[in-house]
Structures are given as structure tokens and as C-alpha cells.
Design a protein around this motif. Structure first.
Motif, PDB file in Angstrom:
ATOM      1  N   LEU A  87     -42.612   0.690  31.252  1.00 53.33           N
ATOM      2  CA  LEU A  87     -41.223   0.982  31.588  1.00 53.33           C
ATOM      3  C   LEU A  87     -41.087   2.212  32.478  1.00 53.33           C
ATOM      4  O   LEU A  87     -40.057   2.417  33.096  1.00 53.33           O
ATOM      5  N   GLN A  88     -42.120   3.035  32.506  1.00 51.58           N
ATOM      6  CA  GLN A  88     -42.058   4.287  33.247  1.00 51.58           C
ATOM      7  C   GLN A  88     -42.946   4.259  34.487  1.00 51.58           C
ATOM      8  O   GLN A  88     -43.537   5.278  34.853  1.00 51.58           O
ATOM      9  N   SER A  89     -43.036   3.128  35.133  1.00 48.43           N
ATOM     10  CA  SER A  89     -43.842   3.044  36.340  1.00 48.43           C
ATOM     11  C   SER A  89     -43.167   2.098  37.328  1.00 48.43           C
ATOM     12  O   SER A  89     -42.258   1.365  36.977  1.00 48.43           O
ATOM     13  N   GLY A  90     -43.633   2.136  38.532  1.00 50.66           N
ATOM     14  CA  GLY A  90     -43.122   1.252  39.565  1.00 50.66           C
ATOM     15  C   GLY A  90     -42.122   1.923  40.473  1.00 50.66           C
ATOM     16  O   GLY A  90     -41.687   3.055  40.238  1.00 50.66           O
ATOM     17  N   PRO A  91     -41.735   1.238  41.525  1.00 44.94           N
ATOM     18  CA  PRO A  91     -40.848   1.833  42.531  1.00 44.94           C
ATOM     19  C   PRO A  91     -39.449   2.166  41.997  1.00 44.94           C
ATOM     20  O   PRO A  91     -38.853   3.153  42.420  1.00 44.94           O
ATOM     21  N   THR A  92     -38.945   1.362  41.061  1.00 46.22           N
ATOM     22  CA  THR A  92     -37.614   1.651  40.521  1.00 46.22           C
ATOM     23  C   THR A  92     -37.638   2.937  39.715  1.00 46.22           C
ATOM     24  O   THR A  92     -36.755   3.795  39.859  1.00 46.22           O
ATOM     25  N   TRP A  93     -38.648   3.101  38.878  1.00 47.65           N
ATOM     26  CA  TRP A  93     -38.777   4.324  38.079  1.00 47.65           C
ATOM     27  C   TRP A  93     -38.978   5.525  39.007  1.00 47.65           C
ATOM     28  O   TRP A  93     -38.361   6.573  38.806  1.00 47.65           O
ATOM     29  N   ASP A  94     -39.821   5.370  40.028  1.00 45.34           N
ATOM     30  CA  ASP A  94     -40.054   6.466  40.980  1.00 45.34           C
ATOM     31  C   ASP A  94     -38.759   6.854  41.684  1.00 45.34           C
ATOM     32  O   ASP A  94     -38.473   8.038  41.866  1.00 45.34           O
ATOM     33  N   ARG A  95     -37.983   5.855  42.076  1.00 47.67           N
ATOM     34  CA  ARG A  95     -36.697   6.110  42.741  1.00 47.67           C
ATOM     35  C   ARG A  95     -35.751   6.864  41.800  1.00 47.67           C
ATOM     36  O   ARG A  95     -35.087   7.814  42.215  1.00 47.67           O
ATOM     37  N   LEU A  96     -35.697   6.441  40.545  1.00 46.65           N
ATOM     38  CA  LEU A  96     -34.842   7.110  39.573  1.00 46.65           C
ATOM     39  C   LEU A  96     -35.236   8.570  39.428  1.00 46.65           C
ATOM     40  O   LEU A  96     -34.390   9.468  39.516  1.00 46.65           O
ATOM     41  N   GLU A  97     -36.502   8.840  39.218  1.00 43.44           N
ATOM     42  CA  GLU A  97     -36.968  10.218  39.044  1.00 43.44           C
ATOM     43  C   GLU A  97     -36.737  11.053  40.305  1.00 43.44           C
ATOM     44  O   GLU A  97     -36.341  12.216  40.225  1.00 43.44           O
ATOM     45  N   GLU A  98     -36.968  10.442  41.458  1.00 39.81           N
ATOM     46  CA  GLU A  98     -36.735  11.137  42.731  1.00 39.81           C
ATOM     47  C   GLU A  98     -35.268  11.518  42.891  1.00 39.81           C
ATOM     48  O   GLU A  98     -34.935  12.642  43.283  1.00 39.81           O
ATOM     49  N   GLN A  99     -34.376  10.589  42.583  1.00 35.97           N
ATOM     50  CA  GLN A  99     -32.943  10.851  42.721  1.00 35.97           C
ATOM     51  C   GLN A  99     -32.457  11.877  41.704  1.00 35.97           C
ATOM     52  O   GLN A  99     -31.647  12.747  42.040  1.00 35.97           O
ATOM     53  N   ILE A 100     -32.939  11.804  40.479  1.00 35.39           N
ATOM     54  CA  ILE A 100     -32.565  12.812  39.485  1.00 35.39           C
ATOM     55  C   ILE A 100     -32.996  14.191  39.975  1.00 35.39           C
ATOM     56  O   ILE A 100     -32.220  15.147  39.918  1.00 35.39           O
ATOM     57  N   GLY A 101     -34.226  14.303  40.467  1.00 38.86           N
ATOM     58  CA  GLY A 101     -34.719  15.583  40.976  1.00 38.86           C
ATOM     59  C   GLY A 101     -33.897  16.090  42.153  1.00 38.86           C
ATOM     60  O   GLY A 101     -33.550  17.278  42.227  1.00 38.86           O
ATOM     61  N   TRP A 102     -33.571  15.197  43.089  1.00 36.55           N
ATOM     62  CA  TRP A 102     -32.820  15.603  44.280  1.00 36.55           C
ATOM     63  C   TRP A 102     -31.430  16.110  43.888  1.00 36.55           C
ATOM     64  O   TRP A 102     -31.008  17.186  44.321  1.00 36.55           O
ATOM     65  N   TYR A 103     -30.708  15.329  43.070  1.00 40.02           N
ATOM     66  CA  TYR A 103     -29.360  15.733  42.676  1.00 40.02           C
ATOM     67  C   TYR A 103     -29.383  16.997  41.823  1.00 40.02           C
ATOM     68  O   TYR A 103     -28.488  17.835  41.928  1.00 40.02           O
ATOM     69  N   ASP A 104     -30.392  17.157  40.994  1.00 36.93           N
ATOM     70  CA  ASP A 104     -30.512  18.359  40.175  1.00 36.93           C
ATOM     71  C   ASP A 104     -30.721  19.597  41.059  1.00 36.93           C
ATOM     72  O   ASP A 104     -30.045  20.611  40.889  1.00 36.93           O
ATOM     73  N   ARG A 105     -31.636  19.488  42.026  1.00 39.44           N
ATOM     74  CA  ARG A 105     -31.893  20.617  42.947  1.00 39.44           C
ATOM     75  C   ARG A 105     -30.661  20.951  43.776  1.00 39.44           C
ATOM     76  O   ARG A 105     -30.294  22.118  43.929  1.00 39.44           O
ATOM     77  N   LYS A 106     -30.021  19.928  44.330  1.00 39.23           N
ATOM     78  CA  LYS A 106     -28.845  20.162  45.178  1.00 39.23           C
ATOM     79  C   LYS A 106     -27.686  20.748  44.379  1.00 39.23           C
ATOM     80  O   LYS A 106     -26.965  21.618  44.861  1.00 39.23           O
ATOM     81  N   SER A 107     -27.501  20.287  43.159  1.00 42.51           N
ATOM     82  CA  SER A 107     -26.449  20.824  42.296  1.00 42.51           C
ATOM     83  C   SER A 107     -26.719  22.296  41.984  1.00 42.51           C
ATOM     84  O   SER A 107     -25.813  23.135  42.091  1.00 42.51           O
ATOM     85  N   SER A 108     -27.938  22.603  41.606  1.00 44.72           N
ATOM     86  CA  SER A 108     -28.291  23.995  41.290  1.00 44.72           C
ATOM     87  C   SER A 108     -28.119  24.895  42.503  1.00 44.72           C
ATOM     88  O   SER A 108     -27.611  26.017  42.391  1.00 44.72           O
ATOM     89  N   ASN A 109     -28.529  24.406  43.657  1.00 45.97           N
ATOM     90  CA  ASN A 109     -28.386  25.185  44.892  1.00 45.97           C
ATOM     91  C   ASN A 109     -26.909  25.422  45.214  1.00 45.97           C
ATOM     92  O   ASN A 109     -26.510  26.536  45.566  1.00 45.97           O
ATOM     93  N   GLY A 110     -26.076  24.391  45.083  1.00 42.31           N
ATOM     94  CA  GLY A 110     -24.641  24.543  45.332  1.00 42.31           C
ATOM     95  C   GLY A 110     -24.004  25.525  44.368  1.00 42.31           C
ATOM     96  O   GLY A 110     -23.165  26.340  44.754  1.00 42.31           O
ATOM     97  N   GLN A 111     -24.398  25.458  43.104  1.00 44.87           N
ATOM     98  CA  GLN A 111     -23.868  26.385  42.104  1.00 44.87           C
ATOM     99  C   GLN A 111     -24.254  27.829  42.448  1.00 44.87           C
ATOM    100  O   GLN A 111     -23.408  28.724  42.391  1.00 44.87           O
ATOM    101  N   ARG A 112     -25.517  28.044  42.798  1.00 46.64           N
ATOM    102  CA  ARG A 112     -25.967  29.405  43.151  1.00 46.64           C
ATOM    103  C   ARG A 112     -25.184  29.957  44.342  1.00 46.64           C
ATOM    104  O   ARG A 112     -24.716  31.092  44.313  1.00 46.64           O
TER     105      ARG A 112
END
Length: 162
Positions: A19-44
Motif C-alpha cells: 500500500l505504501q509503494s508505487g507512483p500514486t503513493w510517491d505522488r501523495l508523499e511528494e505533494q504532502i511535502g510540497w504543500y507542507d514546505r510552501k505553507s511553512s514558508n508562507g507562514q514564516r
């Protein structure tokens, strides 16, 4: 624990690696990381600019009481205008909140998927459902961003004298 794709796991707390492998899982993790970084940067950035605005605004009456040259309060007032303009131009607060919301929605999907719960509980291919829901959330956020950019452009055009 029975898993939607037919895999079995002896430990209920253990999520099958499939359940934690493949392109869909990679896309999910990538998007979570991107939105988390961008949100933190905007807040700062938002908090930095607001703190500078507060300090600058508090310094103006102090400069007046200390009988500083007329140019000091004028310069500080100009700095306030520039800082507010930067905030309006880059929309750090809006992006912080929007990106955080999308990040948390993606995390919610991850938890439901890993638990084989909600929309994933009774489908033959939970990975396909996950892919659709990820892209739906990302597309929805992109549509909001596009709409806000168009609105800002319309407002700016309306403010320009002919």
C-alpha cells in the motif's frame, strides 16, 4: 487484518508495504511535502513582515517624542507602506492557509487509505481511488489559486486610472 487488495497482515498495526509503494503513493508523499514546505514558508514570511510592520509602527511615535528629524517618521511611515505592499503582492498569509489546508486534506486521505477506511473500504482497487482523490485535491487547490490570481488582476486593473 483484511486488506482491500487481498493481502493479509498478521499485525493489525502493520500496514502492508504494497500500500505504501508505487507512483500514486510517491505522488501523495511528494505533494504532502510540497504543500507542507510552501505553507511553512508562507507562514514564516507573513509573520516576519507583520513583526517588521509592528516594530516600525511602534517606532514612529517614539521618534516623534524624541524630536527626531521630520524625515525619520516619514521614512518609517514609508517603510510601513512598502511592507504592506509586499504582503499584498505576495499574499503570504493566503498561501500559508490555503497550502496548509491542502496539505492536511492530503494527509487525511493518506490515513484513510492506510486504514482501508472511508472511500477505500469497499473498493477493489483502493490505489486508483487514492490517485483520483489526490488529483482532485491538487486540482481544486490549483483552481482556487488561479481564481484568486484572476481576481487580483481584475482588482489591479480597476484601480489603474484611465
Amino acid at each position: 487484518m483484511a486488506v482491500g487488495n487481498g493481502a493479509q497482515s498478521s499485525d493489525p498495526g502493520q500496514v502492508p508495504a504494497a500500500l505504501q509503494s508505487g507512483p500514486t503513493w510517491d505522488r501523495l508523499e511528494e505533494q504532502i511535502g510540497w504543500y507542507d514546505r510552501k505553507s511553512s514558508n508562507g507562514q514564516r514570511w507573513f509573520k516576519r513582515i507583520k513583526l517588521l510592520q509592528l516594530v516600525t509602527a511602534a517606532t514612529i511615535p517614539v521618534a516623534a517624542v524624541l524630536n527626531a528629524s521630520n524625515w525619520v517618521p516619514g521614512l518609517l511611515g514609508s517603510a510601513l507602506v512598502v511592507l504592506e505592499g509586499v504582503q499584498q503582492l505576495y499574499q503570504h498569509q493566503e498561501h500559508w492557509i490555503t497550502y496548509r489546508s491542502t496539505c492536511e486534506a492530503l494527509r487525511h486521505e493518506r490515513y484513510l487509505y492506510l486504514a482501508i477506511a472511508g472511500p477505500y473500504a469497499s473498493v477493489a482497487n483502493p490505489g486508483a481511488v487514492l490517485a483520483e482523490r489526490i488529483e482532485g485535491l491538487v486540482s481544486q487547490e490549483h483552481a482556487k489559486w488561479t481564481s484568486s490570481q484572476e481576481e487580483r488582476s481584475r482588482r489591479a486593473d480597476a484601480e489603474v486610472p484611465n
